[in-house]
Structures are given as structure tokens and as C-alpha cells.
Design a protein around this motif. Structure first.
Motif, mmCIF file in Angstrom:
data_model
loop_
_atom_site.group_PDB
_atom_site.id
_atom_site.type_symbol
_atom_site.label_atom_id
_atom_site.label_comp_id
_atom_site.label_asym_id
_atom_site.label_seq_id
_atom_site.Cartn_x
_atom_site.Cartn_y
_atom_site.Cartn_z
ATOM 1 N N UNK A 271 0.847 -1.185 0.000
ATOM 2 C CA UNK A 271 0.000 0.000 0.000
ATOM 3 C C UNK A 271 0.882 1.234 0.000
ATOM 4 N N UNK A 272 0.728 2.059 -1.025
ATOM 5 C CA UNK A 272 1.599 3.219 -1.223
ATOM 6 C C UNK A 272 0.814 4.489 -0.945
ATOM 7 N N UNK A 273 1.223 5.210 0.090
ATOM 8 C CA UNK A 273 0.578 6.467 0.457
ATOM 9 C C UNK A 273 1.588 7.589 0.311
ATOM 10 N N UNK A 274 1.394 8.377 -0.730
ATOM 11 C CA UNK A 274 2.273 9.513 -0.987
ATOM 12 C C UNK A 274 1.439 10.680 -1.452
ATOM 13 N N UNK A 275 1.640 11.097 -2.702
ATOM 14 C CA UNK A 275 0.775 12.136 -3.265
ATOM 15 C C UNK A 275 -0.596 11.569 -3.626
ATOM 16 N N UNK A 297 -6.341 -0.390 -8.023
ATOM 17 C CA UNK A 297 -6.827 0.977 -7.828
ATOM 18 C C UNK A 297 -7.484 1.082 -6.437
ATOM 19 N N UNK A 298 -6.658 0.795 -5.468
ATOM 20 C CA UNK A 298 -7.063 0.667 -4.064
ATOM 21 C C UNK A 298 -7.624 1.961 -3.502
ATOM 22 N N UNK A 299 -7.049 3.088 -3.894
ATOM 23 C CA UNK A 299 -7.427 4.363 -3.314
ATOM 24 C C UNK A 299 -8.815 4.832 -3.693
ATOM 25 N N UNK A 319 -8.851 7.409 -0.789
ATOM 26 C CA UNK A 319 -7.774 8.367 -1.039
ATOM 27 C C UNK A 319 -8.135 9.757 -0.536
ATOM 28 N N UNK A 320 -9.314 10.257 -0.869
ATOM 29 C CA UNK A 320 -9.667 11.613 -0.470
ATOM 30 C C UNK A 320 -9.835 11.709 1.048
ATOM 31 N N UNK A 321 -10.341 10.648 1.672
ATOM 32 C CA UNK A 321 -10.497 10.650 3.126
ATOM 33 C C UNK A 321 -9.140 10.579 3.824
ATOM 34 N N UNK A 322 -8.277 9.719 3.314
ATOM 35 C CA UNK A 322 -6.963 9.534 3.927
ATOM 36 C C UNK A 322 -6.088 10.767 3.749
ATOM 37 N N UNK A 323 -6.026 11.289 2.523
ATOM 38 C CA UNK A 323 -5.208 12.477 2.272
ATOM 39 C C UNK A 323 -5.775 13.705 2.973
ATOM 40 N N UNK A 331 -2.701 12.156 11.817
ATOM 41 C CA UNK A 331 -2.083 10.915 11.357
ATOM 42 C C UNK A 331 -2.880 9.704 11.833
ATOM 43 N N UNK A 332 -3.373 9.751 13.063
ATOM 44 C CA UNK A 332 -4.130 8.620 13.606
ATOM 45 C C UNK A 332 -5.362 8.326 12.754
ATOM 46 N N UNK A 333 -6.075 9.383 12.328
ATOM 47 C CA UNK A 333 -7.255 9.184 11.499
ATOM 48 C C UNK A 333 -6.859 8.673 10.116
ATOM 49 N N UNK A 334 -5.779 9.200 9.549
ATOM 50 C CA UNK A 334 -5.312 8.719 8.250
ATOM 51 C C UNK A 334 -4.970 7.234 8.323
ATOM 52 N N UNK A 335 -4.308 6.820 9.401
ATOM 53 C CA UNK A 335 -3.953 5.415 9.573
ATOM 54 C C UNK A 335 -5.197 4.553 9.760
ATOM 55 N N UNK A 336 -6.184 5.089 10.480
ATOM 56 C CA UNK A 336 -7.424 4.331 10.688
ATOM 57 C C UNK A 336 -8.152 4.115 9.374
ATOM 58 N N UNK A 337 -8.268 5.167 8.575
ATOM 59 C CA UNK A 337 -8.921 5.036 7.263
ATOM 60 C C UNK A 337 -8.168 4.044 6.391
#
Length: 420
Positions: A271-275, A297-299, A319-323, A331-337
């Protein structure tokens, strides 16, 4: 970016378009690592893979025959050609149970090289690797994917040329007879034509795209690239074979080919989380791209109906929720999503391991591993999963994982590894 110019397909380039096809168009003819007919052979790939696995200690011809199932005569012919091309060399002798000592052979890593390009939305990273996958050159610079085709292609070619300069020039395609002149994309007189040991260039960037033909689709946030034949455009300029794939697929291939989780017939998700946010899937030891090369197309899986609008046009995408959480500093919410989405993937595919990577993960790796792991753990307890939750780890190789994987788009098929 105002008018990405579509260039016509210059060659019959499908030879470099698939995992196995990449092996059919490896490099320029006069080089040590570029005997096209040799590298077309599945048996040669098996032998090369075992030579690489053996490392500096080497492996005997008898062991090669036993492990490949080939006859000793076939192994002798293959290894003789590999030595003639400079891909293999003697590594001494080893005592045998009877008779004279056995000569052992090893791979010659410097006999071939590949360039890996990570073309991100705002950054360009280029690496030069040898046949062992070791990085021997690297460049990284800012890039605007929306700057226009000419600017982007110029930046890529300049960076690739910069890392490849150390290889010097070989004898050139004109003398070899069976090199890139026969291989489709990459033939002709580009800036890298005739570079002796260069197998080719792998380019990885955000999807979606058509891996088989090297044509981009509507890259999220940059729809103007839709339909652009990136592979052929770069091959024409560079003069060497070019393979194009999604960033996540390239990273997953590099991890599998390098012996990470899933390489021996297992499965994992990278799982790649960047831009952006995407996934590379390795199932049964090979990269899973799907019938239309659109897997991963996981995001853009929707997990919140009527949620915020995503650039893909849907609402409530991961993607939109995590970013969005990342942008707020949560960060905690991004990791949870991310964990919720990973749980969906684990439940769907029953994979063995989840590996996390990308610049955003690199900024707080422990937090993301912990957050994703907690979600997967809670789900496993609710469902009574035997053996507990799927493990979550940070992928090795840091921010170079995509660029190194892009180089493996050319190298892995030569060793019969990780291609799908």
C-alpha cells in the motif's frame, strides 16, 4: 498542462509491454548483457536466477541441472553462452563426493544494468541498478507532472542520461545482429543507443494506465495525460527498450523479485501512500495486474457514501479521506482510514502480509503500522480468524522502493521472477 501531444506508435513495441515481453527486448546488441536470443529462453532465465541467488559463492553445473530439471548437456550449453556474453564467470572449484572438483559459476552483476524511473506528481527519482539489483547511481529532483509533455519527457530523459553516463558506450546495435534492432520499442538512435550494458528503462507512475501498451489513462489529478503513449515516446527519445507500469505494481514487483514476502508463492499487498494512494498486489508470487491491467486501484474504493468529492469523480474514496486527514495533521485518522481499506482488501483476497510505503508513511512509519495493525487486529478478533491478524510492516528500501521496482520491470523477467 494544456495539450499533451499524442505521438504516433513508432514501432511494434508490444515486445516490451508485458512482464515476459520485457525480457524479449533487453538492451543494445553489442553489450555483455544483451544477447536477445539468449534472454528469450525460459531455461536461460531459470539458470540466471539460480546464479543470482547463489551470490559470490557460485553454483555448479550439476546443481543447476538438479534444480532446474534440465539435462547436464542443456545446462552446459546455456552456461557456455552466458559466459561468452559475460553474464557468468567461474567462481572457483568445489570439492565433490567423487571424481574431480566441480567448477562453480557466478553471475557477473556489472554485466548488465537497468534504469528505474519513479515519475511522481511532484518529484522525479531515477536509479541505475546492476543485475543484482544494487543501486549504483541515483538522481532525485522536483517535477511538475502538469508542466506539459515536452517538459516532463525532457526531464525524464535528462535524468536518465545523467545516471547512465557512468556506463559509457558499448559497441552499438549495428554490430550485434540480435540486439534492440530486433526488439521493438527502443530501436533507433536515441540518447542512450549503444550504451553497452544497459538493458533498458522502466518507468513507474500513478495510474490508471495500460501497462501492456505503455499508454496512460486518466491519471488522478492529471486527466490531460489520458491516451498519451508514454512508453513509445520515451523509447523513441532514449533509443533503448522502455517498460511502463503503475508505481504500486513496480514496487510490488521489486519487493517480490528481491525475495520479500510473497516471492516464494505467497501473497502480499503493498500500500503506497504519498501524493496519492494505491496498491500493488502479489498473488501466488507474481504481480496481479488484472485482465485490463487495472488491478490495484485501491485508493478509489468508496467507504463513505456521500463523502467528500474525490478527484476521480466519486465521493468518499479512501484516497480523499486519507489524504484529507493527512492535510489536517491527523495521522491517527489517516492510519485508521487506511486500515479500514486494508481490512477490505485482506477480507477479499486473504493475503499474507500488508506492506506500507510512500513518502507520507515514511514521515510517521510507526504510527501507520500501529494504526493499520489495530484495525486489522480488531477485525480478526471479531471474525475469529485462525492465526490472528495479518501482519503489517513498513516495506524495505524506503523512498526508493518504486524506482528500484521500476528497474525490475526490465530485470525480473531475465531471471524469471515475479512477473505476471
Amino acid at each position: 498542462m494544456g495539450g499533451v501531444k499524442r505521438v504516433s506508435t513508432a514501432t511494434a513495441a508490444d515486445a516490451t509491454g508485458t512482464g515476459t515481453g520485457a525480457a524479449r527486448s533487453p538492451g543494445s546488441a553489442g553489450s555483455a548483457g544483451a544477447n536477445l536470443e539468449m534472454l528469450r529462453s525460459h531455461n536461460a532465465a531459470l539458470v540466471l536466477g539460480l546464479l543470482r541467488d547463489a551470490g559470490a559463492e557460485g553454483i555448479s553445473r550439476l546443481e543447476l541441472a538438479e534444480r532446474t530439471g534440465l539435462t547436464p548437456q542443456a545446462v552446459s550449453k546455456i552456461t557456455a553462452r552466458l559466459r561468452e556474453q559475460g553474464l557468468a564467470a567461474e567462481a572457483g572449484r568445489r570439492a565433490s563426493t567423487g571424481g574431480k572438483p566441480r567448477t562453480v559459476l557466478r553471475l557477473v552483476p556489472e554485466a548488465g544494468h537497468a534504469v528505474g524511473v519513479h515519475l511522481d506528481r511532484d518529484e522525479l527519482r531515477v536509479v541505475l541498478v546492476d543485475l543484482d539489483g544494487a543501486v549504483v547511481g541515483e538522481r532525485c529532483e522536483e517535477l511538475d507532472l502538469g508542466a506539459g509533455a515536452e517538459a516532463v519527457l525532457g526531464a525524464v530523459c535528462g535524468a536518465v542520461r545523467g545516471v547512465a553516463e557512468r556506463l559509457g558506450r558499448g559497441t552499438g546495435a549495428a554490430e550485434g545482429g540480435s540486439g534492440v534492432a530486433e526488439g521493438g520499442a527502443g530501436t533507433g538512435s536515441g540518447v542512450l543507443a549503444g550504451v553497452g550494458s544497459l538493458v533498458g528503462v522502466g518507468v513507474a507512475l500513478p495510474g490508471p494506465l495500460d501497462h501492456a501498451h505503455g499508454v496512460l489513462h486518466r491519471v488522478t489529478g492529471f486527466p490531460e495525460w489520458d491516451g498519451f503513449p508514454l512508453r513509445d515516446a520515451l523509447a523513441e527519445r532514449l533509443g533503448v527498450p522502455v517498460v511502463v507500469d503503475k508505481d504500486t505494481n513496480a514496487a510490488a514487483l521489486g519487493l517480490a523479485a528481491g525475495g520479500e514476502e510473497g516471492a516464494a508463492g505467497g501473497s502480499f499487498a503493498y500500500l503506497h501512500l504519498g501524493t496519492g494512494l494505491g496498491a500493488g498486489l502479489v498473488i501466488g508470487g507474481t504481480v496481479h495486474r488484472g485482465a485490463r491491467t487495472g488491478a490495484g486501484e485501491f485508493g478509489h474504493q468508496v467507504i463513505q457514501l456521500d463523502g467528500p468529492l474525490c478527484e476521480c469523480g466519486n465521493r468518499g474514496c479512501v484516497e480523499v479521506l486519507c489524504l484529507g486527514a493527512v492535510a489536517r495533521g491527523d495521522v491517527a485518522e489517516a492510519a485508521r482510514v487506511l486500515g479500514v481499506a486494508a481490512g477490505n482488501l485482506v477480507g477479499l483476497l486473504d493475503i499474507d502480509v500488508v506492506l506500507l510505503g510512500g513518502r507520507t508513511v515514511a514521515g510517521a512509519p510507526e504510527a501507520y503500522v500501529r494504526g493499520v495493525g489495530e484495525v486489522l487486529g480488531a477485525r480478526a478478533r471479531r471474525e475469529g480468524v485462525r492465526g490472528g491478524a495479518v501482519p503489517v510492516r513498513v516495506a524495505p528500501r524506503g523512498e526508493r522502493v518504486v524506482a528500484e521496482g521500476a528497474a525490475q520491470l526490465l530485470l525480473a523477467p531475465l531471471f524469471g521472477r515475479g512477473v505476471g
